[in-house]
Design an enzyme around this catalytic site. Structure first.
Site, mmCIF file in Angstrom:
data_model
loop_
_atom_site.group_PDB
_atom_site.id
_atom_site.type_symbol
_atom_site.label_atom_id
_atom_site.label_comp_id
_atom_site.label_asym_id
_atom_site.label_seq_id
_atom_site.Cartn_x
_atom_site.Cartn_y
_atom_site.Cartn_z
ATOM 1 N N LYS A 1 -12.808 -6.286 7.000
ATOM 2 C CA LYS A 1 -13.610 -5.120 6.552
ATOM 3 C C LYS A 1 -14.682 -5.485 5.538
ATOM 4 O O LYS A 1 -15.574 -4.695 5.237
ATOM 5 C CB LYS A 1 -12.684 -4.059 5.945
ATOM 6 C CG LYS A 1 -12.139 -4.372 4.542
ATOM 7 C CD LYS A 1 -11.147 -3.320 4.063
ATOM 8 C CE LYS A 1 -10.616 -3.644 2.678
ATOM 9 N NZ LYS A 1 -9.506 -2.779 2.249
ATOM 10 N N LYS B 1 2.131 -9.445 -2.077
ATOM 11 C CA LYS B 1 1.400 -9.471 -3.341
ATOM 12 C C LYS B 1 1.250 -8.058 -3.878
ATOM 13 O O LYS B 1 1.151 -7.090 -3.119
ATOM 14 C CB LYS B 1 0.034 -10.137 -3.177
ATOM 15 C CG LYS B 1 -0.975 -9.370 -2.360
ATOM 16 C CD LYS B 1 -2.325 -10.077 -2.232
ATOM 17 C CE LYS B 1 -3.210 -9.771 -3.402
ATOM 18 N NZ LYS B 1 -3.718 -8.392 -3.456
ATOM 19 N N ASN B 2 1.213 -7.957 -5.240
ATOM 20 C CA ASN B 2 0.756 -6.708 -5.841
ATOM 21 C C ASN B 2 -0.689 -6.512 -5.390
ATOM 22 O O ASN B 2 -1.417 -7.492 -5.247
ATOM 23 C CB ASN B 2 0.730 -6.818 -7.372
ATOM 24 C CG ASN B 2 2.078 -6.692 -8.033
ATOM 25 O OD1 ASN B 2 2.288 -7.271 -9.084
ATOM 26 N ND2 ASN B 2 3.012 -5.958 -7.474
ATOM 27 N N ASP B 3 -1.126 -5.266 -5.297
ATOM 28 C CA ASP B 3 -2.548 -5.065 -5.084
ATOM 29 C C ASP B 3 -3.272 -5.348 -6.399
ATOM 30 O O ASP B 3 -2.670 -5.272 -7.478
ATOM 31 C CB ASP B 3 -2.843 -3.651 -4.579
ATOM 32 C CG ASP B 3 -3.929 -3.703 -3.508
ATOM 33 O OD1 ASP B 3 -3.972 -2.832 -2.634
ATOM 34 O OD2 ASP B 3 -4.743 -4.645 -3.561
ATOM 35 N N GLU B 4 -4.587 -5.605 -6.304
ATOM 36 C CA GLU B 4 -5.265 -6.146 -7.485
ATOM 37 C C GLU B 4 -5.280 -5.224 -8.704
ATOM 38 O O GLU B 4 -5.378 -5.702 -9.832
ATOM 39 C CB GLU B 4 -6.695 -6.603 -7.137
ATOM 40 C CG GLU B 4 -7.689 -5.522 -6.812
ATOM 41 C CD GLU B 4 -7.567 -4.993 -5.401
ATOM 42 O OE1 GLU B 4 -6.736 -5.507 -4.629
ATOM 43 O OE2 GLU B 4 -8.298 -4.047 -5.077
ATOM 44 N N LYS C 1 0.868 -1.189 0.000
ATOM 45 C CA LYS C 1 0.000 0.000 0.000
ATOM 46 C C LYS C 1 0.899 1.233 0.000
ATOM 47 O O LYS C 1 2.016 1.181 0.531
ATOM 48 C CB LYS C 1 -0.888 0.001 1.248
ATOM 49 C CG LYS C 1 -1.778 -1.228 1.411
ATOM 50 C CD LYS C 1 -2.932 -1.250 0.416
ATOM 51 C CE LYS C 1 -3.769 -2.499 0.602
ATOM 52 N NZ LYS C 1 -4.892 -2.613 -0.298
ATOM 53 N N HIS D 1 -9.092 -15.840 -2.686
ATOM 54 C CA HIS D 1 -9.567 -15.099 -1.521
ATOM 55 C C HIS D 1 -10.948 -15.609 -1.150
ATOM 56 O O HIS D 1 -11.824 -15.699 -2.028
ATOM 57 C CB HIS D 1 -9.623 -13.604 -1.836
ATOM 58 C CG HIS D 1 -8.264 -12.977 -1.968
ATOM 59 N ND1 HIS D 1 -7.839 -11.939 -1.191
ATOM 60 C CD2 HIS D 1 -7.224 -13.257 -2.806
ATOM 61 C CE1 HIS D 1 -6.604 -11.589 -1.521
ATOM 62 N NE2 HIS D 1 -6.211 -12.377 -2.514
ATOM 63 N N HIS E 1 -7.423 -13.508 -7.417
ATOM 64 C CA HIS E 1 -8.005 -12.390 -6.663
ATOM 65 C C HIS E 1 -9.413 -12.178 -7.205
ATOM 66 O O HIS E 1 -9.619 -12.205 -8.413
ATOM 67 C CB HIS E 1 -7.166 -11.116 -6.831
ATOM 68 C CG HIS E 1 -7.559 -10.046 -5.845
ATOM 69 N ND1 HIS E 1 -8.729 -9.328 -5.965
ATOM 70 C CD2 HIS E 1 -6.968 -9.618 -4.718
ATOM 71 C CE1 HIS E 1 -8.824 -8.471 -4.950
ATOM 72 N NE2 HIS E 1 -7.781 -8.628 -4.171
#
Ligand code: CAP
Ligand code: MG
Ligand code: MG
Length: 513
Positions: A357, A220-223, A194, A349, A315
């Protein structure tokens, strides 16, 4: 021996129960009989209540929650859905043949109180060669848009073993990743870099390095991270490799990075995979992340078939449009997860069971996680056995039993067991929520990735990673988190900082009581 017999009996009882449920199918129910009388000639060809032994291996079975439109009753609507999702359309056509009628899907059971309908699909209607997108085009394609229904949600599916053999299933699994990392008996501890997007390639790699030297295993890379002009793909890969080499050298532990290979087209996706494979990474130190909903099932299966030696990380960004509980149309998290395993994802996931969240109930998320992890597992409506289990084969039943405890993965395909797919647990988690999640999950056989839960730590990423490692240590040593925090500053700071979140407050208080 006795235990195995009990287990065999349990599996058979379950099957018998399913049969009983099918037999019961409330066709004697006078209300249902009245509904049968309302079916038109076309609809009658798509209803067979009390279908003899629906689990005879010929059918993929489904359960839908169905709200009919005002014009139809639930059985008429079920027949229209069965028609449109198999051989039919809105009128009977002159071109039907005796053979085409054999391929009709059949509504074979209804629960009028719960608005549930069971539909059986002759699975030979599906594209040969193990094509998952084709099944979903049938089951949750046009039917989600039909006027005949005011709600249609696919809640559970059941695959006969004879059908499973035609689908890839996972190749490189969590077991392989555990072996590479030499991490056993605890979750794989991961993060998502992030901010979600906006770091340059070198800034991105720095954050990876900090997480890895803080003790984390997996980044991981973010999506949405791809090949943006401020963080070019090749450069990001190159710098991550350098960061990984430095972190491995410093810590003496292996590390993994999951690269998002979602792309505008398959050629570019393969090109990105090749950039990673040619960047000097050890086999096992990289995974391919794919945004399975937005990039599509063909991308998932292409990666599985092209790169059986790589962890394929599904993802599911966008799944909420189909799975949110308040959405009357779509499919459940369980269904999405089962199809991801069928398609060969190494991990998907599956949600944080209400601890993090994202929306999701323990029942929904944990049922999904168990169904992709185990060789046999109870879904919302069906017990799925992910492989041929000749009840007489005591060795296998023993293995099923052990696998049930998640210790063993079936990789001898003579038993035709589909390998496990690993739950990836992410979304609003932080170190204080690891234990509450493990307690809901009931095992440690998953990867967890914490984004804000790591990088929002007052001490920054490295300390955020260390706090996660310490929270895991406390759990493994069965020491109360607060107690452990007395001698572990990074964890203490994490508890203090994250206690602002209601989930953490609940978790910390639960420990106190
Ligand atoms: C988590 C995450 C993941 C979500 C996906 C995000 O970041 O990176 O994509 O967890 O949800 O972008 O929100 P945080 P799910 O850890 O900062 O929340 O796992 O339910 O599919
Ligand atoms: Mg994300
Ligand atoms: Mg998270």
């Amino acid at each position: 021996m006795r235990h195995i017999c009990l287990l065999i009996k349990k599996v058979n009882d379950m099957k018998h129960d399913t049969k009983k449920v099918v037999k019961k199918s409330n066709i004697n129910n006078s209300e249902v009989k009245k509904l049968v009388k309302t079916l038109n000639e076309k609809q009658k060809n798509y209803v067979q209540l009390g279908l003899k032994d629906a689990q005879n291996g010929e059918y993929l079975l489904t359960v839908f929650h169905l709200i009919p439109s005002k014009k139809l009753n639930v059985l008429q609507a079920a027949a229209e859905i069965a028609a449109e999702s198999s051989t039919g359309t809105n009128f009977p056509v002159k071109t039907e043949t005796a053979f085409s009628r054999e391929l009709n899907a059949l509504a074979y059971q209804v629960d009028l109180k719960k608005n549930l309908v069971w539909i059986a699909y002759p699975w030979r209607i599906f594209d040969r060669g193990g094509n998952v997108q084709n099944i979903l085009t049938f089951l949750v394609g046009n039917v989600l848009g039909m006027k005949e229904v005011n709600g249609l949600k696919l809640l559970d599916v059941w695959f006969p073993s004879s059908m499973l053999e035609h689908y890839d299933g996972p190749s490189y699994t969590l077991e392989d990743m555990r072996k590479y990392l030499n991490v056993y008996g605890r979750p794989i501890l991961g993060t998502i870099i992030k901010p979600k997007i906006g770091l340059t390639a070198s800034e991105y790699a720095e954050v990876c390095y900090d997480f890895w030297v803080g003790g984390g295993d997996f980044v991981k890379n973010d999506e949405p991270q791809a090949d943006q002009d401020f963080c070019r793909y090749e450069q990001m890969v190159k710098y991550v490799k350098e960061a990984m080499d430095k972190a491995v050298k410093k810590t003496g532990n292996k590390k993994v990075h999951s690269f998002n290979v979602s792309s505008p087209d398959f050629d570019t996706m393969i090109k990105r995979c090749e950039i990673i494979r040619n960047a000097g990474f050890e086999k096992g130190s990289y995974a391919f992340l794919i945004d399975g909903i937005t990039a599509g099932w063909m991308a998932v299966q292409t990666l599985r078939r092209r790169y059986p030696e790589v962890f394929i990380h599904f993802h599911r960004a966008g799944h909420g449009g189909f799975t949110r509980p308040e959405n009357p149309f779509g499919f459940s998290v369980l269904v999405l997860s089962k199809f991801a395993r069928l398609a060969g994802a190494s991990g998907i996931h599956t949600g944080t069971a209400g601890v993090g969240k994202m929306k999701g109930s323990p029942k929904e998320d944990i049922t999904a996680a168990n169904n992709i992890l185990k060789l046999k597992s109870q879904g919302h409506f069906f017990q799925q056995i992910w492989g041929q289990i000749p009840a007489k084969d005591e060795d296998l039943m023993k293995l099923v039993n052990e696998d049930y405890a998640n210790h063993v993965i079936l990789d001898d395909d003579s038993w035709r067991g589909m390998k496990k797919c690993c739950p990836i647990i992410s979304g609003g988690l932080n170190p204080t929520l690891l234990k509450p999640f493990i307690e809901v999950m009931g095992n440690v056989d998953f990867i967890t990735t914490m984004g804000a839960g790591c990088h929002a730590h007052p001490g920054g990423t490295k300390q955020g990673a260390t706090a996660l490692v310490q929270a895991c240590e406390a759990y493994m040593k069965k020491i109360d988190l607060q107690e452990y925090a007395k001698t572990h500053k990074e964890l203490a700071d994490a508890i203090k900082f994250f206690s602002k979140s209601k989930e953490t407050e609940k978790a910390v208080n639960a420990e106190k009581n």
